[in-house]
Design a protein around this motif. Structure first.
Motif, PDB file in Angstrom:
ATOM      1  N   GLY A  77      -0.161  16.698 -11.612  1.00  0.00           N
ATOM      2  CA  GLY A  77      -1.175  17.590 -11.993  1.00  0.00           C
ATOM      3  C   GLY A  77      -2.058  16.668 -11.331  1.00  0.00           C
ATOM      4  O   GLY A  77      -2.532  15.600 -12.350  1.00  0.00           O
ATOM      5  N   ILE A  78      -2.878  16.670 -10.510  1.00  0.00           N
ATOM      6  CA  ILE A  78      -4.182  16.363 -10.145  1.00  0.00           C
ATOM      7  C   ILE A  78      -4.994  16.335 -11.409  1.00  0.00           C
ATOM      8  O   ILE A  78      -5.435  14.258 -11.767  1.00  0.00           O
ATOM      9  N   GLU A  79      -5.936  17.197 -11.919  1.00  0.00           N
ATOM     10  CA  GLU A  79      -6.508  17.084 -13.221  1.00  0.00           C
ATOM     11  C   GLU A  79      -5.854  16.000 -14.261  1.00  0.00           C
ATOM     12  O   GLU A  79      -5.939  15.484 -14.630  1.00  0.00           O
ATOM     13  N   GLU A  80      -4.174  16.019 -14.585  1.00  0.00           N
ATOM     14  CA  GLU A  80      -4.374  15.102 -15.555  1.00  0.00           C
ATOM     15  C   GLU A  80      -4.235  14.180 -14.895  1.00  0.00           C
ATOM     16  O   GLU A  80      -5.100  12.732 -15.812  1.00  0.00           O
ATOM     17  N   VAL A  81      -3.960  13.414 -14.081  1.00  0.00           N
ATOM     18  CA  VAL A  81      -3.581  12.300 -13.465  1.00  0.00           C
ATOM     19  C   VAL A  81      -5.329  11.333 -13.092  1.00  0.00           C
ATOM     20  O   VAL A  81      -4.843  10.292 -13.277  1.00  0.00           O
ATOM     21  N   ARG A  82      -6.369  12.758 -12.991  1.00  0.00           N
ATOM     22  CA  ARG A  82      -7.069  11.359 -12.635  1.00  0.00           C
ATOM     23  C   ARG A  82      -7.777  11.235 -14.052  1.00  0.00           C
ATOM     24  O   ARG A  82      -8.062  10.061 -14.171  1.00  0.00           O
TER      25      ARG A  82
ATOM     26  N   ALA B 261       1.138  -1.028   0.361  1.00  0.00           N
ATOM     27  CA  ALA B 261       0.531   0.414  -0.115  1.00  0.00           C
ATOM     28  C   ALA B 261       0.629   0.888   0.004  1.00  0.00           C
ATOM     29  O   ALA B 261       0.286   2.520  -0.498  1.00  0.00           O
ATOM     30  N   ARG B 262       1.735   1.379   0.138  1.00  0.00           N
ATOM     31  CA  ARG B 262       3.424   2.549   0.768  1.00  0.00           C
ATOM     32  C   ARG B 262       2.929   2.890  -1.074  1.00  0.00           C
ATOM     33  O   ARG B 262       3.851   3.650  -1.111  1.00  0.00           O
ATOM     34  N   LEU B 263       4.360   1.539  -1.493  1.00  0.00           N
ATOM     35  CA  LEU B 263       4.100   1.346  -2.415  1.00  0.00           C
ATOM     36  C   LEU B 263       3.464   1.891  -3.752  1.00  0.00           C
ATOM     37  O   LEU B 263       3.736   3.229  -4.800  1.00  0.00           O
ATOM     38  N   VAL B 264       2.423   1.874  -3.691  1.00  0.00           N
ATOM     39  CA  VAL B 264       1.362   2.663  -4.631  1.00  0.00           C
ATOM     40  C   VAL B 264       0.983   3.583  -4.466  1.00  0.00           C
ATOM     41  O   VAL B 264       1.295   4.651  -5.286  1.00  0.00           O
ATOM     42  N   ARG B 265       0.708   4.068  -2.587  1.00  0.00           N
ATOM     43  CA  ARG B 265       0.665   5.376  -2.451  1.00  0.00           C
ATOM     44  C   ARG B 265       1.269   6.570  -2.869  1.00  0.00           C
ATOM     45  O   ARG B 265       1.286   7.771  -3.692  1.00  0.00           O
ATOM     46  N   ALA B 266       3.033   5.810  -2.927  1.00  0.00           N
ATOM     47  CA  ALA B 266       4.200   7.017  -2.727  1.00  0.00           C
ATOM     48  C   ALA B 266       3.781   6.784  -4.351  1.00  0.00           C
ATOM     49  O   ALA B 266       4.142   7.735  -5.501  1.00  0.00           O
ATOM     50  N   THR B 267       3.868   5.388  -5.490  1.00  0.00           N
ATOM     51  CA  THR B 267       3.743   5.884  -7.055  1.00  0.00           C
ATOM     52  C   THR B 267       2.863   7.452  -7.283  1.00  0.00           C
ATOM     53  O   THR B 267       2.973   7.649  -7.756  1.00  0.00           O
ATOM     54  N   LEU B 268       1.497   7.227  -6.576  1.00  0.00           N
ATOM     55  CA  LEU B 268       0.011   7.598  -7.235  1.00  0.00           C
ATOM     56  C   LEU B 268       0.508   9.062  -6.707  1.00  0.00           C
ATOM     57  O   LEU B 268       0.586   9.717  -7.434  1.00  0.00           O
ATOM     58  N   THR B 269       1.169   9.165  -5.442  1.00  0.00           N
ATOM     59  CA  THR B 269       1.353  10.425  -5.402  1.00  0.00           C
ATOM     60  C   THR B 269       2.317  11.385  -6.149  1.00  0.00           C
ATOM     61  O   THR B 269       2.157  12.560  -6.109  1.00  0.00           O
ATOM     62  N   HIS B 270       3.757  10.816  -6.248  1.00  0.00           N
ATOM     63  CA  HIS B 270       4.471  11.608  -6.997  1.00  0.00           C
ATOM     64  C   HIS B 270       3.824  11.615  -8.530  1.00  0.00           C
ATOM     65  O   HIS B 270       4.547  12.889  -8.713  1.00  0.00           O
ATOM     66  N   LEU B 271       3.493  10.753  -8.748  1.00  0.00           N
ATOM     67  CA  LEU B 271       2.412  11.077 -10.257  1.00  0.00           C
ATOM     68  C   LEU B 271       1.675  12.260 -10.281  1.00  0.00           C
ATOM     69  O   LEU B 271       1.632  13.270 -11.105  1.00  0.00           O
ATOM     70  N   VAL B 272       1.114  12.849  -9.189  1.00  0.00           N
ATOM     71  CA  VAL B 272       0.091  13.687  -8.487  1.00  0.00           C
ATOM     72  C   VAL B 272       0.785  14.947  -8.313  1.00  0.00           C
ATOM     73  O   VAL B 272       0.244  15.889  -9.016  1.00  0.00           O
ATOM     74  N   ASP B 273       2.431  14.917  -8.193  1.00  0.00           N
ATOM     75  CA  ASP B 273       2.544  15.969  -7.438  1.00  0.00           C
ATOM     76  C   ASP B 273       3.443  16.097  -9.048  1.00  0.00           C
ATOM     77  O   ASP B 273       3.966  17.783  -9.252  1.00  0.00           O
ATOM     78  N   ARG B 274       4.149  16.092 -10.040  1.00  0.00           N
ATOM     79  CA  ARG B 274       4.666  16.055 -10.996  1.00  0.00           C
ATOM     80  C   ARG B 274       3.671  16.512 -12.282  1.00  0.00           C
ATOM     81  O   ARG B 274       4.208  17.208 -13.030  1.00  0.00           O
TER      82      ARG B 274
ATOM     83  N   ALA C  29      -6.848  -0.477  -4.222  1.00  0.00           N
ATOM     84  CA  ALA C  29      -8.461   0.196  -4.736  1.00  0.00           C
ATOM     85  C   ALA C  29      -8.320   1.782  -3.505  1.00  0.00           C
ATOM     86  O   ALA C  29      -8.772   2.891  -3.459  1.00  0.00           O
ATOM     87  N   ARG C  30      -8.574   1.202  -2.411  1.00  0.00           N
ATOM     88  CA  ARG C  30      -8.236   1.732  -1.410  1.00  0.00           C
ATOM     89  C   ARG C  30      -7.186   2.211  -0.787  1.00  0.00           C
ATOM     90  O   ARG C  30      -8.014   3.681  -0.729  1.00  0.00           O
TER      91      ARG C  30
ATOM     92  N   ASP D 245      -7.763   6.666  -1.480  1.00  0.00           N
ATOM     93  CA  ASP D 245      -6.736   7.425  -0.234  1.00  0.00           C
ATOM     94  C   ASP D 245      -6.269   9.395  -1.093  1.00  0.00           C
ATOM     95  O   ASP D 245      -5.923   9.823  -0.527  1.00  0.00           O
ATOM     96  N   VAL D 246      -5.439   8.116  -1.655  1.00  0.00           N
ATOM     97  CA  VAL D 246      -4.475   9.254  -2.641  1.00  0.00           C
ATOM     98  C   VAL D 246      -5.614  10.531  -3.356  1.00  0.00           C
ATOM     99  O   VAL D 246      -5.634  11.602  -2.955  1.00  0.00           O
ATOM    100  N   ASP D 247      -6.464  10.291  -4.086  1.00  0.00           N
ATOM    101  CA  ASP D 247      -7.272  11.201  -4.752  1.00  0.00           C
ATOM    102  C   ASP D 247      -8.924  10.361  -5.204  1.00  0.00           C
ATOM    103  O   ASP D 247      -8.677   9.038  -5.627  1.00  0.00           O
ATOM    104  N   ALA D 248      -9.839  10.649  -4.314  1.00  0.00           N
ATOM    105  CA  ALA D 248     -10.979   9.704  -4.290  1.00  0.00           C
ATOM    106  C   ALA D 248     -11.330  10.361  -6.003  1.00  0.00           C
ATOM    107  O   ALA D 248     -12.456   9.014  -6.682  1.00  0.00           O
ATOM    108  N   SER D 249     -11.214  10.915  -6.573  1.00  0.00           N
ATOM    109  CA  SER D 249     -11.127  10.895  -8.445  1.00  0.00           C
ATOM    110  C   SER D 249     -10.682   9.683  -9.494  1.00  0.00           C
ATOM    111  O   SER D 249     -10.816  10.134 -10.523  1.00  0.00           O
ATOM    112  N   LEU D 250      -9.771   9.584  -8.538  1.00  0.00           N
ATOM    113  CA  LEU D 250      -8.569   9.000  -9.656  1.00  0.00           C
ATOM    114  C   LEU D 250      -9.501   7.523  -9.316  1.00  0.00           C
ATOM    115  O   LEU D 250     -10.892   6.794  -9.467  1.00  0.00           O
ATOM    116  N   GLN D 251      -9.195   6.932 -11.098  1.00  0.00           N
ATOM    117  CA  GLN D 251      -9.951   6.029 -11.692  1.00  0.00           C
ATOM    118  C   GLN D 251      -9.295   4.342 -12.003  1.00  0.00           C
ATOM    119  O   GLN D 251      -8.174   4.187 -11.594  1.00  0.00           O
ATOM    120  N   VAL D 252      -9.503   3.614 -10.932  1.00  0.00           N
ATOM    121  CA  VAL D 252      -9.389   2.486  -9.933  1.00  0.00           C
ATOM    122  C   VAL D 252     -10.046   1.223 -10.903  1.00  0.00           C
ATOM    123  O   VAL D 252     -11.348   1.329 -10.179  1.00  0.00           O
TER     124      VAL D 252
END
Length: 507
Positions: free
Chosen positions: A144-149, A129-142, A181-182, A186-193
């Motif tokens: 932008g959340i509108e793009e990664v959504r 879970a930490r690996l998934v969270r770190a990966t998606l958080t990094h992508l969002v930071d780099r 999925a959870r 947690d990273v962003d509720a609008s991400l598609q999984v």
């Protein structure tokens, strides 16, 4: 004679180019990969790209280390950034597949493919879970959340097969999916999984996945599965032969998720076919042939009726699941060989990219569309015999009455592009050369030349706003015909009879 309606019957779905598959994504670090993808994007233009290995060892994301007597984990995104930057620079977005398991996080040593993707569950779901969270958080930071959504996130690949998920353990996959999925939400509720990315022949998995997700209130934003039509492999050295079911079976598989989920809370979810092809083998020669393009033409024409995307597996023969290819043509999945030699199925996709938005007519052997500027495009294909009992018809005729222009009389300019056994078919040329495993530079040039479709043009009369188009298709031919009204600007003094300077009597 088929009379094509003058008024549109709907819009042509572009689900056929919503996504395309790729070999493991670390291959995107290579120049020849990026050159191939650039060509693909210029002439076809896919919106998403999906491949295995985002979290596998080759991408170097999960990096445990010891410091001051304690075990710690560093997440490194050096290669991830380079891959995603390359994709976005070529105007294609990642369709993220979360997998496979990093060796240092894996609970076992079972691997798949020549490049050894680990297919066992994590030994610690908290660390996963930490690996998934770190990966998606990094992508969002780099990015932008509108793009990664906008990037779908798929959990694993074909967990119903023991080759891809240890023991094909369904309960363990459900656990992996729930934790993943959870974490995504947690990273962003609008991400598609979504998932479960099952292979053909595992329909019951989808129903049980839906029951599990509903019972546990687990997020599911889309469902995914794969589709192939080949039978058991008959191996030969560095290759395989297989029987094929009729191409309509692909459409049946595309439609199956919605049929299964009808009446459930997931009825309206997007359906993504995240892999499809005829054969599931990366060494089946059928992929290189004109037969293959004609076989798949009706699938591209109608697949959007059943799925939101269906992703051709794959865009390039730069694909190493069974090892490094042993020859330029080796039956690889790709639309392109190494060295960017186009296959007939590449041209099927390129022809589709030149179709219009307005759907006028669709039949068993043709598709007719219109562009906003009035151009009419016809895609036609010869029927194939997938049983192999006959070679297929040598000639196939099609006659269409096509609406052209806004004048009762005039002419239409007709451009035709053709791929068949002899035209737009580098595989045939390669075989005539003797099948050189490593073609020399001048042979590569010849193959690029042979890979281009045959092109012709003519002029047809228009009567009552219509042109009669008669087509005779060769064996395994796929042809694109473009018709546009002629606005004649020929000067009044032009006279072909005088080209050699001879005086002629006035007309």
């Amino acid at each position: 004679m088929i009379s094509v309606p003058a008024e549109a019957t709907g819009r042509l779905s572009d689900a056929w180019r919503a996504c395309v598959g790729t070999g493991r994504i670390e291959l995107a670090l290579r120049r020849d990969y990026q050159d191939s993808l650039a060509l693909l994007q210029r002439e076809i233009g896919f919106r998403y790209i999906r491949g295995h290995g985002l979290l596998s060892d080759g991408m170097g994301v999960y990096r445990p280390y010891a410091y001051e007597g304690a075990r710690r984990v560093h997440h490194s995104f050096t290669y991830v950034d380079q891959v995603v930057d390359a994709y976005l620079g070529l105007h294609v977005r990642p369709f993220l597949e979360l997998g496979f398991m990093p060796t240092e996080l894996a609970s076992g040593d079972q691997t798949v493919f020549w490049w050894r993707g680990n297919v066992t569950p994590p030994r610690s779901y908290d660390e996963w879970a930490r690996l998934v969270r770190a990966t998606l958080t990094h992508l969002v930071d780099r990015y932008g959340i509108e793009e990664v959504r906008t990037w779908p996130i798929e959990v694993w690949n074909e967990p119903n097969l023991t080759d891809f998920w240890q023991g094909a353990d369904e309960a363990e996959y459900h656990r992996l999916y729930e934790v993943t999925a959870r974490t995504v939400k947690d990273v962003d509720a609008s991400l598609q999984v979504g998932g479960p990315a099952i292979s053909p022949g595992a329909d019951e998995w989808l129903l049980r996945f839906a029951e599990f997700a509903e019972r546990r209130e687990v997020p599911v934003d889309f469902v995914s599965r794969h589709a192939y039509t080949s039978g058991p492999a008959r191996p030969v050295p560095f290759g395989a032969y297989q029987t094929l079911a009729p191409a309509r079976r692909l459409l049946d598989q595309f439609a199956r998720p919605r049929e299964q989920l009808k009446g459930t809370r997931y009825t309206e979810l997007p359906v993504h076919i995240t892999e499809f092809n005829s054969s599931y083998r990366p060494d089946n020669p059928i992929h290189d042939t004109a037969f293959h393009a004609a076989y798949l033409a009706p699938v591209l024409a109608a697949g959007g009726d059943h799925a939101d995307s269906f992703s051709y597996w794959t865009f390039s023969d730069m694909f190493e699941e069974s090892g490094v290819p042993t020859a330029l043509f080796h039956g690889g999945f790709g639309l392109l060989t190494h060295r960017q030699v186009k296959k007939p199925t590449y041209h099927l996709y390129a022809f589709m990219a030149r179709m219009g938005e307005e759907l006028l007519e669709r039949g068993d052997d043709h598709l007719v569309t219109r562009h906003p500027d009035g151009r009419v495009t016809v895609l036609a294909w010869a029927p194939v015999d997938e049983t192999g009992r006959t070679p297929g018809p040598d000639r196939h005729t099609l006659r269409l009455s096509v609406p052209v222009g806004r004048r009762p009389r005039g002419a239409a300019f007709v451009r035709r592009s053709t791929v068949d056994e002899e035209h737009g078919n580098a595989w045939t040329a390669w075989r005539h050369m003797g099948g050189p495993r490593s073609p020399r530079p001048h042979q590569i040039d010849l193959l690029h030349e042979a890979a281009e479709p045959a092109r012709s043009h003519l002029r047809l009369p228009v009567e009552d706003f219509r042109a009669d188009l008669g087509l005779t298709l060769a064996r395994h031919e796929v042809t694109l015909v473009e018709l546009s009204p002629v606005e004649d600007e020929t000067p009044p003094w032009w006279d072909e009879r005088r080209l050699l300077g001879s005086p002629v009597e006035p007309r």
